[in-house]
Design a protein around this motif. Sequence first.
Motif, PDB file in Angstrom:
ATOM      1  N   MET A  69      34.989 -16.381  18.659  1.00 22.77           N
ATOM      2  CA  MET A  69      33.927 -17.036  17.663  1.00 22.77           C
ATOM      3  C   MET A  69      33.890 -15.769  16.431  1.00 22.77           C
ATOM      4  O   MET A  69      33.917 -14.799  16.728  1.00 22.77           O
ATOM      5  N   LYS A  70      33.876 -16.307  15.432  1.00 25.27           N
ATOM      6  CA  LYS A  70      33.873 -15.543  14.009  1.00 25.27           C
ATOM      7  C   LYS A  70      32.528 -15.148  13.805  1.00 25.27           C
ATOM      8  O   LYS A  70      31.380 -15.893  13.989  1.00 25.27           O
ATOM      9  N   VAL A  71      32.126 -13.690  13.764  1.00 25.91           N
ATOM     10  CA  VAL A  71      31.016 -13.317  13.400  1.00 25.91           C
ATOM     11  C   VAL A  71      30.688 -12.650  11.968  1.00 25.91           C
ATOM     12  O   VAL A  71      31.641 -11.564  11.894  1.00 25.91           O
ATOM     13  N   ALA A  72      29.719 -12.529  11.386  1.00 25.72           N
ATOM     14  CA  ALA A  72      29.334 -11.907  10.440  1.00 25.72           C
ATOM     15  C   ALA A  72      28.123 -11.007  10.502  1.00 25.72           C
ATOM     16  O   ALA A  72      27.023 -11.578  11.170  1.00 25.72           O
ATOM     17  N   LEU A  73      28.208  -9.788  10.438  1.00 25.46           N
ATOM     18  CA  LEU A  73      27.109  -8.768  10.664  1.00 25.46           C
ATOM     19  C   LEU A  73      26.588  -8.162   9.416  1.00 25.46           C
ATOM     20  O   LEU A  73      27.570  -7.783   8.524  1.00 25.46           O
ATOM     21  N   VAL A  74      25.627  -8.445   8.941  1.00 24.59           N
ATOM     22  CA  VAL A  74      24.985  -8.142   7.808  1.00 24.59           C
ATOM     23  C   VAL A  74      23.723  -6.877   8.111  1.00 24.59           C
ATOM     24  O   VAL A  74      23.025  -7.238   8.882  1.00 24.59           O
ATOM     25  N   SER A  75      23.943  -5.925   6.982  1.00 29.87           N
ATOM     26  CA  SER A  75      23.093  -4.899   7.319  1.00 29.87           C
ATOM     27  C   SER A  75      22.418  -4.705   5.814  1.00 29.87           C
ATOM     28  O   SER A  75      22.804  -4.899   4.770  1.00 29.87           O
ATOM     29  N   THR A  76      21.036  -4.339   5.818  1.00 38.01           N
ATOM     30  CA  THR A  76      20.176  -4.082   4.850  1.00 38.01           C
ATOM     31  C   THR A  76      20.255  -2.583   4.436  1.00 38.01           C
ATOM     32  O   THR A  76      19.909  -2.287   3.322  1.00 38.01           O
ATOM     33  N   TYR A  77      21.212  -1.921   4.990  1.00 38.54           N
ATOM     34  CA  TYR A  77      21.461  -0.770   4.921  1.00 38.54           C
ATOM     35  C   TYR A  77      22.694  -0.515   4.141  1.00 38.54           C
ATOM     36  O   TYR A  77      23.772  -1.097   4.458  1.00 38.54           O
TER      37      TYR A  77
ATOM     38  N   ALA B 219      32.665  -3.083  16.587  1.00 39.37           N
ATOM     39  CA  ALA B 219      33.811  -2.710  17.445  1.00 39.37           C
ATOM     40  C   ALA B 219      34.104  -3.520  18.791  1.00 39.37           C
ATOM     41  O   ALA B 219      35.024  -3.591  19.056  1.00 39.37           O
ATOM     42  N   VAL B 220      32.798  -3.686  19.367  1.00 42.44           N
ATOM     43  CA  VAL B 220      32.553  -4.256  20.652  1.00 42.44           C
ATOM     44  C   VAL B 220      33.184  -5.631  20.557  1.00 42.44           C
ATOM     45  O   VAL B 220      34.051  -6.108  21.592  1.00 42.44           O
ATOM     46  N   LEU B 221      32.771  -6.449  19.732  1.00 48.30           N
ATOM     47  CA  LEU B 221      33.037  -7.551  19.617  1.00 48.30           C
ATOM     48  C   LEU B 221      34.624  -7.952  19.161  1.00 48.30           C
ATOM     49  O   LEU B 221      35.094  -8.763  19.738  1.00 48.30           O
ATOM     50  N   ARG B 222      35.173  -7.019  18.412  1.00 48.05           N
ATOM     51  CA  ARG B 222      36.447  -7.031  18.027  1.00 48.05           C
ATOM     52  C   ARG B 222      37.342  -6.790  19.200  1.00 48.05           C
ATOM     53  O   ARG B 222      38.285  -7.316  19.494  1.00 48.05           O
ATOM     54  N   ARG B 223      36.837  -5.846  20.052  1.00 50.02           N
ATOM     55  CA  ARG B 223      37.806  -5.456  21.202  1.00 50.02           C
ATOM     56  C   ARG B 223      37.682  -6.709  22.140  1.00 50.02           C
ATOM     57  O   ARG B 223      38.626  -6.893  22.974  1.00 50.02           O
ATOM     58  N   ALA B 224      36.749  -7.591  22.084  1.00 54.95           N
ATOM     59  CA  ALA B 224      36.675  -8.602  23.050  1.00 54.95           C
ATOM     60  C   ALA B 224      37.396  -9.736  22.280  1.00 54.95           C
ATOM     61  O   ALA B 224      37.173 -11.025  22.957  1.00 54.95           O
ATOM     62  N   GLY B 225      37.955  -9.591  21.253  1.00 58.70           N
ATOM     63  CA  GLY B 225      38.525 -10.482  20.717  1.00 58.70           C
ATOM     64  C   GLY B 225      37.855 -11.740  19.465  1.00 58.70           C
ATOM     65  O   GLY B 225      38.525 -12.679  19.228  1.00 58.70           O
ATOM     66  N   HIS B 226      36.872 -11.367  19.198  1.00 62.57           N
ATOM     67  CA  HIS B 226      36.017 -11.697  18.303  1.00 62.57           C
ATOM     68  C   HIS B 226      36.265 -11.326  16.873  1.00 62.57           C
ATOM     69  O   HIS B 226      35.876 -10.098  16.806  1.00 62.57           O
ATOM     70  N   PRO B 227      36.803 -11.952  15.751  1.00 58.87           N
ATOM     71  CA  PRO B 227      36.899 -11.516  14.284  1.00 58.87           C
ATOM     72  C   PRO B 227      35.469 -11.315  13.844  1.00 58.87           C
ATOM     73  O   PRO B 227      34.656 -12.102  13.997  1.00 58.87           O
TER      74      PRO B 227
END
Length: 77
Positions: free
Chosen positions: A1-9, A22-30
């Motif tokens: 599953m492709k995921v975008a993580l957005v930060s207001t910081y 990092a955890v998502l990438r390690r599990a194979g999710h871009p």
Amino acid sequence: MKVALVSTYFDIEANGLRMLSAVLRRAGHPTKQIFLPKTGDGHTSEYPPAAVSDILELCKDVELVGLTLMSNNFLTA
């Protein structure tokens, strides 16, 4: 599953987002990490339309978008 993580910081404070990516990438999710620019006072200002368009463009091919913020950034987010 492709995921975008957005930060207001816009700086190093987004440790949770970075760890989750990092955890998502390690599990194979871009993942994409998107750090929003600082606006006005950083708490209640709106993002310029061009910035919102850029965010939408970056997220167009993902299946899940996560948004990280603290309560003082709620209105901005």
